[in-house]
Design an enzyme around this catalytic site. Structure first.
Site, PDB file in Angstrom:
ATOM      1  N   ASP A 153     -19.102  37.944   2.237  1.00 28.71           N
ATOM      2  CA  ASP A 153     -18.518  38.907   3.177  1.00 28.71           C
ATOM      3  C   ASP A 153     -17.661  38.121   4.158  1.00 28.71           C
ATOM      4  O   ASP A 153     -18.159  37.572   5.139  1.00 28.71           O
ATOM      5  CB  ASP A 153     -19.637  39.660   3.909  1.00 28.71           C
ATOM      6  N   LYS A 204     -10.218  42.849  11.152  1.00 27.18           N
ATOM      7  CA  LYS A 204     -10.419  41.656  11.977  1.00 27.18           C
ATOM      8  C   LYS A 204      -9.230  40.709  11.837  1.00 27.18           C
ATOM      9  O   LYS A 204      -8.568  40.407  12.818  1.00 27.18           O
ATOM     10  CB  LYS A 204     -11.715  40.945  11.589  1.00 27.18           C
ATOM     11  N   TRP A 250     -24.720  41.144  10.383  1.00 28.72           N
ATOM     12  CA  TRP A 250     -24.024  41.715   9.224  1.00 28.72           C
ATOM     13  C   TRP A 250     -24.745  41.402   7.929  1.00 28.72           C
ATOM     14  O   TRP A 250     -24.846  42.258   7.048  1.00 28.72           O
ATOM     15  CB  TRP A 250     -22.560  41.275   9.183  1.00 28.72           C
TER      16      TRP A 250
HETATM   17  C1  LIG Z   1     -16.977  44.051  10.980  1.00 30.65           C
HETATM   18  C2  LIG Z   1     -17.808  43.483   9.908  1.00 30.65           C
HETATM   19  C3  LIG Z   1     -18.412  44.295   8.939  1.00 30.65           C
HETATM   20  C4  LIG Z   1     -18.295  45.793   8.947  1.00 30.65           C
HETATM   21  O1  LIG Z   1     -17.021  46.149   8.607  1.00 30.65           O
HETATM   22  P1  LIG Z   1     -16.576  47.678   8.411  1.00 30.65           P
HETATM   23  O2  LIG Z   1     -15.202  47.502   7.876  1.00 30.65           O
HETATM   24  O3  LIG Z   1     -16.641  48.318   9.745  1.00 30.65           O
HETATM   25  O4  LIG Z   1     -17.506  48.302   7.447  1.00 30.65           O
HETATM   26  C5  LIG Z   1     -19.149  43.681   7.951  1.00 30.65           C
HETATM   27  N1  LIG Z   1     -19.279  42.347   7.903  1.00 30.65           N
HETATM   28  C6  LIG Z   1     -18.721  41.535   8.819  1.00 30.65           C
HETATM   29  C7  LIG Z   1     -18.906  40.061   8.701  1.00 30.65           C
HETATM   30  C8  LIG Z   1     -17.977  42.084   9.849  1.00 30.65           C
HETATM   31  O5  LIG Z   1     -17.403  41.278  10.751  1.00 30.65           O
END
Ligand SMILES: *Cc1c(COP(=O)(O)O)cnc(C)c1O
Length: 364
Positions: free
Chosen positions: A176, A200, A106
């Site tokens: 993030d 998540k 990511w």
């Molecule tokens: C799932 C995830 C993403 C991507 O998320 P989207 O909502 O599908 O754009 C980005 N960063 C992390 C750490 C993730 O777990």
């Protein structure tokens, strides 16, 4: 009838109590005669839902008053672009710069996107032979004095690598937190921007949470569309356009569930215990393995391999039959991955550990 345990990395399990409440309120929310999905986002019913959700999230994370909380769309992937568009400074691309930590799949995507808008200094990378098994130590960070911000990924969802500390930097920290937000208390004041896709650990897909320090917004780079400008969303209480109303409502129910549980301190204790017993089961067996450096192991996403990959399909089929779903590892890593976010009950982790022991005993 008991539901199976779903170990999906995202969209992931929601607390059963939240789903039951949404079911009970589906046709008639609080005597309004409407489902929340049918309400005007500007009506008093939805405004009360929206405001309560924000207040509860602020309370859970103890968000200081000088931070805006935004309920947006586009996922964390859009934040890979929005963060640089709003935080980079400088009239032209060549003059803009940010520091990034490269610790997994990511963060690599975030880096690739930031490069569209300015120069990226990789202040640390822990990539080794195409894999990531640890976070860098603070002393390894090669920070630049002229960066607009430092971006990192506290929990790498695919590799199961988590920072055991919050990086120190003299510039705003951008995190993030898609797969770790609300898993434990954090000190929001350490960050300039926190963002997270909801699917998540917060709620359903379609909602993205952004927590941003007020003084950082309002100076987007030239040409930034209105929809990608944090200030415009902040000035309009996240209703510049139609927000993802039902997802916002479900997230609000999750916040109430967390408060009822005792807040993030209580949640952290449960999460640490869940992860601790799963790693202990993996380490204690001669059959399962996790490659991540022990102090950087994720509480939320636990990848593991079987001693013989030819047994993977049988493991997954047996797990499914035992009510343990979606354990297949990410295609880039292989093996298995158990995502054990807030909504995964401890009993689900116990059931997985029991199944793993039985599989090792009979097939290993
Ligand atoms: C799932 C995830 C993403 C991507 O998320 P989207 O909502 O599908 O754009 C980005 N960063 C992390 C750490 C993730 O777990």
């Amino acid at each position: 009838m008991s539901r199976p345990y779903n170990f999906s990395a995202g969209p992931a399990m929601l607390p059963e109590a939240v789903l039951e409440r949404a079911r009970d309120e589906m046709l008639d929310w609080h005597g309004s005669g409407m489902c929340v999905a049918e309400m005007s986002h500007r009506g008093k019913e939805f405004l009360s839902i929206a405001q309560q959700a924000e207040a509860d999230l602020r309370e859970l994370l103890a968000v200081p008053d000088n931070y805006k909380v935004l309920f947006l769309q586009g996922g964390a992937s859009l934040q890979f672009a929005m963060a640089p568009m709003n935080l980079l400074r400088g009239a032209d691309k060549a003059g803009r710069k940010a520091d990034y930590l490269s610790t997994g799949s990511w963060s690599k995507k975030a880096i690739a996107e930031a490069k569209r808008f300015g120069a990226v200094n990789i202040a640390a990378s822990t990539e080794q032979d195409g894999t990531f098994t640890r976070a860098p130590a603070q002393a390894e960070l090669n920070l630049s004095a002229d960066a607009a911000y430092l971006h990192y990924t506290p929990n790498e969802t695919i590799q199961g690598v988590e920072f055991p500390y919050v990086p120190e930097a003299s510039v705003p920290l951008v995190a993030d937190m898609s797969s770790t937000i609300l898993s434990r208390p954090i000190d929001v004041s350490r960050y300039g921007v926190i963002y997270a896709g909801a699917q998540k650990n917060v709620g359903p897909a379609g909602l993205t949470i952004v927590i941003v320090r007020e003084d950082l917004i309002g100076q987007p780079i030239d040409g930034t569309p209105a929809m990608l400008d944090y200030k415009i969303h902040a000035d309009n209480d996240s209703m510049y356009n139609t927000p993802p109303t039902y997802a916002w409502y479900l997230a609000g129910l999750v916040f109430q569930w967390l408060k009822d549980l005792g807040g993030l301190g209580a949640m952290a204790e449960i999460n640490q215990r869940k992860a601790g017993k799963l790693y202990a089961a993996i380490d204690g067996s001669g059959f399962y393995a996790n490659p991540v450096q022990p102090d950087c192991r994720s509480w939320m996403n636990v990848p593991f391999t079987l001693a013989d990959a030819n047994l993977d399909a049988g493991f997954l089929a047996g797990a499914k039959a035992a009510g343990l779903l979606t354990l297949k590892g990410h295609r880039s890593v292989g093996g298995m991955r158990a995502s054990i976010y807030n909504a995964m009950p401890e009993a689900g982790v116990d059931a997985l550990i029991e199944f793993m022991a039985e599989f090792e005993r009979t097939k290993g």
